[in-house]
Design an enzyme around this catalytic site. Structure first.
Site, PDB file in Angstrom:
ATOM      1  N   ASN A  80      -3.517  11.564  -9.796  1.00 15.67           N
ATOM      2  CA  ASN A  80      -2.355  11.751 -10.677  1.00 15.67           C
ATOM      3  C   ASN A  80      -2.861  11.741 -12.116  1.00 15.67           C
ATOM      4  O   ASN A  80      -3.135  10.680 -12.676  1.00 15.67           O
ATOM      5  CB  ASN A  80      -1.361  10.605 -10.427  1.00 15.67           C
ATOM      6  CG  ASN A  80      -0.170  10.662 -11.370  1.00 15.67           C
ATOM      7  OD1 ASN A  80       0.044  11.657 -12.065  1.00 15.67           O
ATOM      8  ND2 ASN A  80       0.613   9.597 -11.391  1.00 15.67           N
ATOM      9  N   TRP A  81      -2.971  12.929 -12.691  1.00 17.43           N
ATOM     10  CA  TRP A  81      -3.523  13.019 -14.058  1.00 17.43           C
ATOM     11  C   TRP A  81      -2.511  12.598 -15.120  1.00 17.43           C
ATOM     12  O   TRP A  81      -2.855  12.461 -16.279  1.00 17.43           O
ATOM     13  CB  TRP A  81      -3.981  14.452 -14.353  1.00 17.43           C
ATOM     14  CG  TRP A  81      -5.220  14.871 -13.625  1.00 17.43           C
ATOM     15  CD1 TRP A  81      -5.919  14.146 -12.706  1.00 17.43           C
ATOM     16  CD2 TRP A  81      -5.924  16.120 -13.766  1.00 17.43           C
ATOM     17  NE1 TRP A  81      -7.010  14.859 -12.258  1.00 17.43           N
ATOM     18  CE2 TRP A  81      -7.030  16.080 -12.890  1.00 17.43           C
ATOM     19  CE3 TRP A  81      -5.714  17.265 -14.522  1.00 17.43           C
ATOM     20  CZ2 TRP A  81      -7.932  17.133 -12.764  1.00 17.43           C
ATOM     21  CZ3 TRP A  81      -6.612  18.319 -14.403  1.00 17.43           C
ATOM     22  CH2 TRP A  81      -7.717  18.257 -13.533  1.00 17.43           C
ATOM     23  N   LYS A  82      -1.255  12.453 -14.734  1.00 19.22           N
ATOM     24  CA  LYS A  82      -0.186  12.121 -15.694  1.00 19.22           C
ATOM     25  C   LYS A  82      -0.214  13.119 -16.863  1.00 19.22           C
ATOM     26  O   LYS A  82      -0.543  14.279 -16.650  1.00 19.22           O
ATOM     27  CB  LYS A  82      -0.318  10.670 -16.161  1.00 19.22           C
ATOM     28  CG  LYS A  82      -0.434   9.703 -14.974  1.00 19.22           C
ATOM     29  CD  LYS A  82      -0.300   8.275 -15.353  1.00 19.22           C
ATOM     30  CE  LYS A  82      -0.414   7.401 -14.114  1.00 19.22           C
ATOM     31  NZ  LYS A  82      -0.160   6.007 -14.371  1.00 19.22           N
TER      32      LYS A  82
ATOM     33  N   HIS B 174       7.986   8.308  -9.407  1.00 17.64           N
ATOM     34  CA  HIS B 174       6.935   7.468  -9.991  1.00 17.64           C
ATOM     35  C   HIS B 174       7.611   6.485 -10.955  1.00 17.64           C
ATOM     36  O   HIS B 174       8.598   6.828 -11.601  1.00 17.64           O
ATOM     37  CB  HIS B 174       5.921   8.347 -10.731  1.00 17.64           C
ATOM     38  CG  HIS B 174       4.713   7.577 -11.172  1.00 17.64           C
ATOM     39  ND1 HIS B 174       4.737   6.747 -12.274  1.00 17.64           N
ATOM     40  CD2 HIS B 174       3.471   7.473 -10.642  1.00 17.64           C
ATOM     41  CE1 HIS B 174       3.545   6.175 -12.404  1.00 17.64           C
ATOM     42  NE2 HIS B 174       2.760   6.596 -11.428  1.00 17.64           N
TER      43      HIS B 174
ATOM     44  N   GLU C 275       3.220   1.269  -5.304  1.00 17.76           N
ATOM     45  CA  GLU C 275       2.577   1.083  -6.602  1.00 17.76           C
ATOM     46  C   GLU C 275       3.283  -0.036  -7.367  1.00 17.76           C
ATOM     47  O   GLU C 275       4.301   0.213  -8.036  1.00 17.76           O
ATOM     48  CB  GLU C 275       2.678   2.366  -7.433  1.00 17.76           C
ATOM     49  CG  GLU C 275       1.995   3.564  -6.812  1.00 17.76           C
ATOM     50  CD  GLU C 275       1.561   4.561  -7.884  1.00 17.76           C
ATOM     51  OE1 GLU C 275       0.368   4.843  -7.945  1.00 17.76           O
ATOM     52  OE2 GLU C 275       2.396   5.019  -8.661  1.00 17.76           O
TER      53      GLU C 275
ATOM     54  N   GLY D 143      -2.175   0.942 -14.419  1.00 15.53           N
ATOM     55  CA  GLY D 143      -2.799   1.061 -15.740  1.00 15.53           C
ATOM     56  C   GLY D 143      -3.215  -0.254 -16.377  1.00 15.53           C
ATOM     57  O   GLY D 143      -3.578  -0.294 -17.548  1.00 15.53           O
TER      58      GLY D 143
ATOM     59  N   SER E  64      -4.412   0.774 -10.513  1.00 17.31           N
ATOM     60  CA  SER E  64      -5.758   0.297 -10.880  1.00 17.31           C
ATOM     61  C   SER E  64      -6.815   0.506  -9.794  1.00 17.31           C
ATOM     62  O   SER E  64      -7.724  -0.321  -9.637  1.00 17.31           O
ATOM     63  CB  SER E  64      -5.701  -1.177 -11.293  1.00 17.31           C
ATOM     64  OG  SER E  64      -4.909  -1.317 -12.445  1.00 17.31           O
TER      65      SER E  64
HETATM   66  P1  PGA Z   1      -3.592   3.846 -12.458  1.00 17.06           P
HETATM   67  O1  PGA Z   1      -2.225   4.626 -12.180  1.00 17.06           O
HETATM   68  O2  PGA Z   1      -4.552   4.206 -11.352  1.00 17.06           O
HETATM   69  O3  PGA Z   1      -4.064   4.344 -13.795  1.00 17.06           O
HETATM   70  O4  PGA Z   1      -3.281   2.395 -12.463  1.00 17.06           O
HETATM   71  C1  PGA Z   1      -1.752   4.838 -10.881  1.00 17.06           C
HETATM   72  C2  PGA Z   1      -0.464   5.595 -10.928  1.00 17.06           C
HETATM   73  O5  PGA Z   1       0.352   5.362 -11.804  1.00 17.06           O
HETATM   74  O6  PGA Z   1      -0.218   6.474 -10.080  1.00 17.06           O
END
Ligand code: PGA
Length: 280
Positions: free
Chosen positions: A7-9, A129, A199, A205, A244
Site C-alpha cells: 500500500n503505497w498510500k 482503510h 490493522e 506507521g 509496521s
Molecule cells: P505501515 O502501514 O506498514 O506503514 O504501518 C500499513 C497500512 O496502513 O496499510
C-alpha cells in the site's frame, strides 16, 4: 497461497515508480523460486495505475499467448474482455486500487469507481482503510456499498478493520473489530475471494507491533467470524495483518496459523525490502 499487498498510500510520482519497478524486477528475478506460491499486489496512487498496468502487461501477454497455443486458437479469436481477464488475472504482480466509489459513474468530483479500476488492470481494491475511515469519515455502511461495487466489477475487496489505542486499552478490541466486519462486509453477494486485513490503528506507521499473541488472538477471532458468517467462502477468505510490517518481523507474523498474508505500508516503498518481506 499467501497474499502480500503493497500500500503505497499518497507516495511516489512517476519517476519514483519507474525506479521502484526497475529495482523490483532486478531483485525479484533471483528470488523467483521463493515467490511462487505468493500473490503480490501493488496498490499505487491511482494516477500511476495505468503506467504500472502497461509495464506489467508484458508478463500477462506471454501468458495469453500460452493459453492461445494450448487451446489452438489465434489471438484474434479472443474477445477484448477475455483478453483483459486472462492478462490481468495471470500476471505475477497484481494491481489494486486504494479506494473506490460505490457508484460506477456520476457527479462525484475527485472519486474513482471500481469499474474504472478494473479498466486499468486492477484485480484488488483496498476498502475501509483506517486513514479513509478517519480522514474521510467513511462509515461501515459506506464501506459495505463499496465492497458490493468492487465485487460486481470483478475486484477482490481487501477490507481493513482494526481498533484504536483507546479501545485496545479498554479491552474492547474484539468487539470493535467484530462490528466492523459485520457492518462493512455484506453477506448477500457472491464473493470469489474476500480479504480481511487486521490493522490496529496504534500500529500503523508507528513502528509499534502488537505482540505475537495479540495478532494471534485477533486473527483467530476473525477466522471464527468468517466460519460463522461467510461459511460458503471461508476457503477463499484470506486474513492479512498490517501495521509496521518489515522484513525483520514478517516471518514471525506469517508463522501464525490464521495469518494468510500481509498489508505493508511504508516498507513497501522500498522494492528490495518489499521482496524480502514477500520471501520471508
Ligand atoms: P505501515 O502501514 O506498514 O506503514 O504501518 C500499513 C497500512 O496502513 O496499510
Amino acid at each position: 497461497m499467501r497474499i502480500v499487498v503493497a500500500n503505497w498510500k499518497m507516495n511516489y510520482c512517476f519517476e519514483d515508480c519507474e525506479k521502484w519497478l526497475e529495482s523490483f524486477f532486478e531483485y525479484s528475478s533471483s528470488k523467483y523460486q521463493n515467490l511462487k506460491d505468493l500473490e503480490m499486489v501493488v496498490c499505487p496512487p491511482a494516477v500511476l495505475l495505468d503506467y504500472l498496468d502497461g509495464e506489467l502487461m508484458e508478463d500477462g501477454f506471454q501468458f495469453l499467448e500460452k493459453v492461445a497455443k494450448s487451446e489452438g486458437r489465434s489471438l484474434s479469436d479472443f474477445s477484448v474482455e477475455e483478453i483483459n481477464n486472462i492478462m490481468f488475472d495471470n500476471r505475477p504482480v497484481k494491481l489494486g486500487g486504494q479506494d473506490c466509489h460505490y457508484e460506477n459513474s456520476g457527479s462525484f468530483t475527485g472519486d474513482i469507481s471500481a469499474k474504472m479500476l478494473r479498466s486499468v488492470g486492477c484485480n484488488y481494491v483496498i476498502l475501509g482503510h483506517s486513514e479513509r475511515r478517519v480522514y474521510h469519515k467513511e462509515t461501515n455502511s459506506i464501506i459495505s456499498q463499496k465492497v458490493k461495487s468492487a465485487v460486481t466489477n470483478s475486484l477482490f475487496p481487501i477490507v481493513c478493520v482494526g481498533e484504536n489505542k483507546q479501545f485496545r486499552d479498554q479491552g474492547e478490541h474484539l468487539h470493535i473489530v467484530e462490528k466492523q466486519i459485520l457492518d462493512s462486509i455484506p453477506i448477500n453477494i457472491s464473493y470469489k475471494r474476500l480479504i480481511i486485513a487486521y490493522e490496529p490503528l496504534w500500529s500503523i506507521g508507528t513502528g509499534i507491533l502488537p505482540s505475537i499473541d495479540e495478532i494471534d488472538e485477533m486473527t483467530r477471532f476473525i477466522r471464527s467470524i468468517i466460519d460463522e458468517r461467510f461459511h460458503s467462502i471461508s476457503q477463499e477468505t484470506f486474513i492479512l495483518y498490517g501495521g509496521s510490517v518489515s522484513s525483520e518481523n514478517s516471518k514471525n507474523i506469517m508463522s501464525l496459523d490464521e495469518v494468510n498474508g500481509l498489508l505493508v505500508g511504508k516498507a513497501s516503498l522500498d522494492a528490495k525490502e518489499f521482496i524480502d518481506i514477500c520471501t520471508s
